[in-house]
Design a protein around this motif. Structure first.
Motif, PDB file in Angstrom:
ATOM      1  N   TRP A   1       0.816  -1.210   0.000  1.00 38.62           N
ATOM      2  CA  TRP A   1       0.000   0.000   0.000  1.00 38.62           C
ATOM      3  C   TRP A   1       0.850   1.260   0.000  1.00 38.62           C
ATOM      4  CZ3 TRP A   1      -4.745  -0.368  -1.452  1.00 38.62           C
ATOM      5  CH2 TRP A   1      -5.413  -1.557  -1.253  1.00 38.62           C
ATOM      6  N   MET A   2       2.163   1.125  -0.055  1.00 33.90           N
ATOM      7  CA  MET A   2       3.043   2.297  -0.053  1.00 33.90           C
ATOM      8  C   MET A   2       2.838   3.159  -1.289  1.00 33.90           C
ATOM      9  SD  MET A   2       6.502   0.673   1.568  1.00 33.90           S
ATOM     10  CE  MET A   2       7.498   2.086   1.191  1.00 33.90           C
ATOM     11  N   PHE A   3       2.374   2.559  -2.407  1.00 33.08           N
ATOM     12  CA  PHE A   3       2.169   3.320  -3.635  1.00 33.08           C
ATOM     13  C   PHE A   3       1.049   4.335  -3.494  1.00 33.08           C
ATOM     14  CE2 PHE A   3      -0.954   0.008  -4.064  1.00 33.08           C
ATOM     15  CZ  PHE A   3      -2.013   0.650  -4.676  1.00 33.08           C
ATOM     16  N   CYS A   4       0.201   4.164  -2.500  1.00 34.59           N
ATOM     17  CA  CYS A   4      -0.935   5.079  -2.319  1.00 34.59           C
ATOM     18  C   CYS A   4      -0.481   6.463  -1.902  1.00 34.59           C
ATOM     19  CB  CYS A   4      -1.898   4.523  -1.279  1.00 34.59           C
ATOM     20  SG  CYS A   4      -2.704   3.024  -1.834  1.00 34.59           S
ATOM     21  N   GLY A   5       0.643   6.553  -1.232  1.00 30.73           N
ATOM     22  CA  GLY A   5       1.212   7.843  -0.880  1.00 30.73           C
ATOM     23  C   GLY A   5       0.712   8.420   0.423  1.00 30.73           C
ATOM     24  N   SER A   6      -0.505   8.081   0.834  1.00 34.80           N
ATOM     25  CA  SER A   6      -1.048   8.620   2.081  1.00 34.80           C
ATOM     26  C   SER A   6      -2.230   7.758   2.514  1.00 34.80           C
ATOM     27  CB  SER A   6      -1.523  10.059   1.882  1.00 34.80           C
ATOM     28  OG  SER A   6      -2.635  10.097   1.003  1.00 34.80           O
TER      29      SER A   6
ATOM     30  N   GLY B   1      -4.903   5.541   0.249  1.00 32.87           N
ATOM     31  CA  GLY B   1      -5.288   4.164   0.550  1.00 32.87           C
ATOM     32  C   GLY B   1      -6.799   3.996   0.591  1.00 32.87           C
ATOM     33  N   HIS B   2      -7.484   4.987   1.172  1.00 34.50           N
ATOM     34  CA  HIS B   2      -8.949   4.939   1.214  1.00 34.50           C
ATOM     35  C   HIS B   2      -9.532   5.036  -0.196  1.00 34.50           C
ATOM     36  CE1 HIS B   2      -9.474   4.939   5.526  1.00 34.50           C
ATOM     37  NE2 HIS B   2      -8.566   5.898   5.639  1.00 34.50           N
ATOM     38  N   ARG B   3      -8.937   5.878  -1.020  1.00 31.70           N
ATOM     39  CA  ARG B   3      -9.415   5.991  -2.414  1.00 31.70           C
ATOM     40  C   ARG B   3      -9.198   4.693  -3.179  1.00 31.70           C
ATOM     41  NH1 ARG B   3      -6.693  11.461  -2.572  1.00 31.70           N
ATOM     42  NH2 ARG B   3      -8.336  12.883  -1.982  1.00 31.70           N
ATOM     43  N   ALA B   4      -8.018   4.078  -2.972  1.00 28.63           N
ATOM     44  CA  ALA B   4      -7.738   2.808  -3.647  1.00 28.63           C
ATOM     45  C   ALA B   4      -8.727   1.742  -3.198  1.00 28.63           C
ATOM     46  CB  ALA B   4      -6.302   2.359  -3.358  1.00 28.63           C
ATOM     47  N   ALA B   5      -9.027   1.699  -1.907  1.00 29.40           N
ATOM     48  CA  ALA B   5      -9.992   0.722  -1.402  1.00 29.40           C
ATOM     49  C   ALA B   5     -11.376   0.964  -2.005  1.00 29.40           C
ATOM     50  CB  ALA B   5     -10.053   0.790   0.124  1.00 29.40           C
ATOM     51  N   ALA B   6     -11.749   2.233  -2.143  1.00 34.31           N
ATOM     52  CA  ALA B   6     -13.051   2.548  -2.753  1.00 34.31           C
ATOM     53  C   ALA B   6     -13.075   2.106  -4.211  1.00 34.31           C
ATOM     54  CB  ALA B   6     -13.333   4.041  -2.636  1.00 34.31           C
ATOM     55  N   MET B   7     -11.998   2.343  -4.933  1.00 31.99           N
ATOM     56  CA  MET B   7     -11.943   1.931  -6.337  1.00 31.99           C
ATOM     57  C   MET B   7     -12.002   0.405  -6.467  1.00 31.99           C
ATOM     58  SD  MET B   7     -12.149   4.509  -8.208  1.00 31.99           S
ATOM     59  CE  MET B   7     -11.883   3.705  -9.753  1.00 31.99           C
ATOM     60  N   TYR B   8     -11.258  -0.306  -5.607  1.00 37.06           N
ATOM     61  CA  TYR B   8     -11.323  -1.766  -5.634  1.00 37.06           C
ATOM     62  C   TYR B   8     -12.738  -2.241  -5.347  1.00 37.06           C
ATOM     63  CZ  TYR B   8      -6.261  -2.345  -5.913  1.00 37.06           C
ATOM     64  OH  TYR B   8      -4.964  -2.330  -6.326  1.00 37.06           O
ATOM     65  N   SER B   9     -13.428  -1.588  -4.424  1.00 33.01           N
ATOM     66  CA  SER B   9     -14.812  -1.966  -4.112  1.00 33.01           C
ATOM     67  C   SER B   9     -15.712  -1.777  -5.319  1.00 33.01           C
ATOM     68  CB  SER B   9     -15.339  -1.134  -2.943  1.00 33.01           C
ATOM     69  OG  SER B   9     -14.625  -1.418  -1.776  1.00 33.01           O
ATOM     70  N   LEU B  10     -15.557  -0.657  -6.020  1.00 30.76           N
ATOM     71  CA  LEU B  10     -16.368  -0.404  -7.207  1.00 30.76           C
ATOM     72  C   LEU B  10     -16.100  -1.444  -8.293  1.00 30.76           C
ATOM     73  CD1 LEU B  10     -16.063   3.479  -7.463  1.00 30.76           C
ATOM     74  CD2 LEU B  10     -18.100   2.167  -6.824  1.00 30.76           C
ATOM     75  N   ILE B  11     -14.836  -1.746  -8.510  1.00 31.27           N
ATOM     76  CA  ILE B  11     -14.457  -2.706  -9.559  1.00 31.27           C
ATOM     77  C   ILE B  11     -14.997  -4.096  -9.237  1.00 31.27           C
ATOM     78  CG2 ILE B  11     -12.474  -3.901 -10.571  1.00 31.27           C
ATOM     79  CD1 ILE B  11     -11.002  -1.148 -10.344  1.00 31.27           C
ATOM     80  N   VAL B  12     -14.832  -4.525  -7.988  1.00 33.93           N
ATOM     81  CA  VAL B  12     -15.307  -5.856  -7.600  1.00 33.93           C
ATOM     82  C   VAL B  12     -16.834  -5.914  -7.646  1.00 33.93           C
ATOM     83  CG1 VAL B  12     -15.442  -7.477  -5.665  1.00 33.93           C
ATOM     84  CG2 VAL B  12     -13.261  -6.443  -6.275  1.00 33.93           C
ATOM     85  N   THR B  13     -17.510  -4.838  -7.266  1.00 34.94           N
ATOM     86  CA  THR B  13     -18.971  -4.803  -7.340  1.00 34.94           C
ATOM     87  C   THR B  13     -19.437  -4.954  -8.780  1.00 34.94           C
ATOM     88  OG1 THR B  13     -19.086  -3.397  -5.388  1.00 34.94           O
ATOM     89  CG2 THR B  13     -21.025  -3.445  -6.791  1.00 34.94           C
TER      90      THR B  13
END
Length: 126
Positions: free
Chosen positions: A58-63, A67-79
Motif C-alpha cells: 500500500w506504499m504506492f498510495c502515498g497517504s 489508501g482509502h481511495r484505492a480501497a473505494a476503487m477496488y470496491s467499485l471494480i469488484v462490485t
C-alpha cells in the motif's frame, strides 16, 4: 454462551474467542435480520485474492487518503464484476455521464442497474 464463558479462565483461547463474539454480537447476528447480508465474507476475500495486500504493497498510495481511495476503487471494480458488468466500460460510462445525470437518479448508474440503463440507452438511440 455467557455461562460457558464464566467457567473459563481469562487467558484461555476459547474465552478470548467468546469475548470477541460477545462484544460484536450485533454485527455477528445482523444476517438474521437482513437477508441481504451474507453469512460470511468469503466472496469479498476471493475477490481480493488477486490484489497483493499488506503494509508494503500500500506504499504506492502515498497517504492514508490515497489508501482509502484505492480501497473505494477496488470496491467499485469488484462490485461491477460481481454483477457481470465490464468494470472498465461501466466506470468509463459512469464518469462520462455523472456530471449531466440527475442527482435524484444516481442509482441508475450503479452496476446492478447499469446493464438495463445501457441497453435502454442503446434502444432509445436505435
Amino acid at each position: 454462551m455467557r455461562e460457558q464463558r464464566a467457567k473459563l479462565s481469562r487467558g484461555h483461547d476459547l474465552a478470548k474467542a467468546i469475548d470477541y463474539i460477545l462484544k460484536r454480537w450485533a454485527a455477528f447476528t445482523l444476517f438474521l435480520d437482513d437477508g441481504r447480508v451474507c453469512l460470511s465474507n468469503n466472496a469479498a476475500e476471493r475477490a481480493l485474492r488477486g490484489i497483493a495486500l499488506g503494509r508494503r504493497s500500500w506504499m504506492f498510495c502515498g497517504s492514508d487518503r490515497g489508501g482509502h481511495r484505492a480501497a473505494a476503487m477496488y470496491s467499485l471494480i469488484v462490485t461491477a464484476k460481481m454483477n457481470d458488468v465490464d468494470p472498465q466500460a461501466w466506470l468509463a460510462n459512469g464518469l462520462a455521464s455523472i456530471a449531466t445525470h440527475p442527482a435524484h437518479r444516481l442509482d441508475e448508474l450503479l452496476p446492478w442497474n447499469w446493464t438495463s440503463t445501457a441497453s435502454a440507452m442503446a434502444a432509445a438511440a436505435a
